[in-house]
Design a protein around this motif. Sequence first.
Motif: not given
Length: 204
Positions: A99-123
Motif C-alpha cells: 500500500v505504501m509503495c504503490v498508492i501514494p505513487r499512483i496518486l502522485l501521477g494523477v495529482i500532478a496531471a490535474y494540478l497542471f490542468i488546473l493552474f494552466r486554466k488559472l494562470t
Amino acid sequence: MPQTTHAKTLKLAQLAMLIAIEAIMTFLPIGFIMIPPVSITLLHIPVIIGAILMGPLYGGILGGSFGLFSLIKASFAATSPVDMMFSPFLSGAPIQSIVMCVIPRILLGVIAAYLFILFRKLTKNEVVSILIAALMATACHTVMVLGCLWLLFNSIALESGVTLAAVFGTVITLNGILEMFAAGVLATAVCKPLWAFQKKRRLA
C-alpha cells in the motif's frame, strides 16, 4: 482518425520511454540517494513529467511503475531500516508495504496531471503551471508517504528501535526540499519544450 491513432501511438511510446527511464534510475545510484535515515528519490520526476505531458491516466500508470520499482529496490537493496519498511518481504507487514509503495505513487501521477490542468486554466501560463504542479505534486507525495509510514508502521518502527520523528525531520527539512527543487527544475526544463512541440504538432 489518423491523427488520433498517431497521438495514441506517441503517448504509448512516451510512456514506454519514461518507464524505461524509471527502471534504469532504480538500479543506478541516481534513482535513490541515501541520506540517513532514509533514501531520497528522483523517480517521482519521470512520473510528474509524464503526467503533465500525457494526463492523469498515464501519470497514474507511471506512478504505479514507480511504486513497483521502489518495492523491488527496497526488497533487494535496502540501505536502512526505513527502506526495509517499503519491502513486503522485509517489513513484516507485506500488505502495508505494498500500500505504501504503490498508492501514494499512483496518486502522485494523477495529482500532478490535474494540478497542471488546473493552474494552466488559472494562470494561462504553461511554464508557471508546470513549476507549480511539479512542486505541489512532490509535496503531496511526501505527505502521503510519510502519512502511510506513520499510520501503517509506527508500532513496527517502535519495536525495531526506529524513531519516525527523526525520519520525518530529515524528510521535511532536507529530503523533501531537495526532491521538490529537483522536480521543479527538471520538470520545467523537460516539459516546456516538449509541450510546445506537441502543441505545434496539434496545430499543424
